[in-house]
Design a protein around this motif. Structure first.
Motif, PDB file in Angstrom:
ATOM      1  N   UNK A  65       0.622  -1.047  -0.039  1.00 59.20           N
ATOM      2  CA  UNK A  65       0.003  -0.042  -0.042  1.00 59.20           C
ATOM      3  C   UNK A  65       0.886   1.139   0.109  1.00 59.20           C
ATOM      4  N   UNK A  66       2.043   1.086   0.618  1.00 64.33           N
ATOM      5  CA  UNK A  66       2.934   2.280   0.761  1.00 64.33           C
ATOM      6  C   UNK A  66       3.224   2.912  -0.839  1.00 64.33           C
ATOM      7  N   UNK A  67       3.560   1.665  -1.688  1.00 64.52           N
ATOM      8  CA  UNK A  67       3.894   1.848  -3.144  1.00 64.52           C
ATOM      9  C   UNK A  67       2.989   2.623  -3.742  1.00 64.52           C
ATOM     10  N   UNK A  68       1.654   2.125  -3.561  1.00 65.83           N
ATOM     11  CA  UNK A  68       0.329   2.739  -4.010  1.00 65.83           C
ATOM     12  C   UNK A  68       0.340   4.335  -3.853  1.00 65.83           C
ATOM     13  N   UNK A  69       0.569   4.539  -2.542  1.00 64.05           N
ATOM     14  CA  UNK A  69       0.433   5.899  -1.913  1.00 64.05           C
ATOM     15  C   UNK A  69       1.521   6.723  -2.837  1.00 64.05           C
ATOM     16  N   UNK A  70       2.707   6.199  -3.000  1.00 62.41           N
ATOM     17  CA  UNK A  70       4.004   6.822  -3.751  1.00 62.41           C
ATOM     18  C   UNK A  70       3.463   7.234  -5.015  1.00 62.41           C
TER      19      UNK A  70
END
Length: 283
Positions: free
Chosen positions: A54-59
């Protein structure tokens, strides 16, 4: 679980089999499955993996604050899954492998892509290699840990130290320029060359053979334990009021401890060498 903090080995297969009845009188064994007890630590590990992704998606969406927080939550979950597994007696090789796969993504791939999308893409060739170094070194570190699980001769571990910087800590350290940028909004902290060099240095520390301090090697004197409780309380309060500067302070504090870990392990090695020499002299 965290292999770098020695929290590996989760889960266990069920110790009981189910029985089904055919025509009311003939019992037939069904395949064994995971008990609810064994599912709990694996579910925590899966949650950590989902946080990292999910951190990748936010980035990708440009929300770097949420991206960092997602990786931090993944680190918190990773820090408790091993302890939950041991407390529930649900340890197994399956859990260790799942933990390593989750760590490689949450603390290797996710921080590398976050840093690349935030800054390193401005110098795509050099920046991409720095991001690759972080992801690959994290995977190499975890593979080295797994390869040594059954090895009895581990000098660092036997002395209460870790080998290199743990994966979750490495991910946190690698993103320190991002913390500084969020806290100050100063463009120099986003300079791709500086971020690339910093990322490469942290990647090297993750696969290095230097001895780093673990929780087992930290033994504060009784006279200062109340003060330490106060410090932890203040740090927690600071995380709520000034989270980004507090994260920077934690990173700086950890980096300052690295030379201390090297010096303490060198002293342990000398003591062991002296003990071996004394034993050999008496033989």
């Amino acid at each position: 679980m965290t292999p770098d903090d020695d929290d590996a080995l989760l889960d266990s297969d069920s110790d009981s089999d189910s029985a089904a009845f055919d025509d009311g009188d003939s019992p037939e064994r069904l395949p064994r499955g995971l008990t609810l007890r064994a599912l709990v630590p694996n579910a925590i590990t899966s949650g950590a993996l989902c946080c990292g992704l999910t951190g990748i998606r936010f980035a990708i969406a440009g929300d770097f604050r949420s991206a960092v927080l997602a990786v931090i939550v993944a680190g918190m979950l990773d820090g408790i899954d091993g302890r939950v597994a041991r407390a529930m007696k649900a340890q197994s090789r399956f859990g260790a492998e799942l933990d390593s796969l989750a760590d490689a993504i949450s603390f290797g791939v996710a921080p590398a892509l976050i840093l690349y999308l935030w800054s390193l893409q401005e110098v795509p060739r050099f920046g991409w290699f720095a991001a690759l170094a972080l992801a690959v070194c994290c995977a190499l570190r975890l593979a080295r840990f797994n390869a040594r699980i059954d090895t009895e001769d581990q000098p660092h571990k036997s002395a209460g130290f870790l080998t290199g910087v743990p994966a979750p800590v490495g991910a946190g350290l690698a993103m320190m320029p991002l913390y500084l940028w969020i806290a100050s909004d100063r463009p120099e902290f986003r300079h791709p060359a500086g971020v690339a060099v910093w990322t490469a240095v942290i990647a090297f520390l993750m696969i290095s053979n230097i001895a780093t301090l673990s929780w087992a090697s930290l033994r504060p004197r009784r006279s200062v334990r109340l003060e330490l409780i106060l410090v932890f309380g203040l740090v927690f309060a600071a995380m709520l009021t000034e989270p980004w500067l507090t994260l920077v302070g934690i990173c700086v504090f950890y980096i300052a401890l690295i030379p201390l870990g090297v010096a303490r392990y060198a002293r342990v090695r000398r003591q062991r060498a002296d003990a071996r020499a004394a034993t050999a002299a008496h033989v």
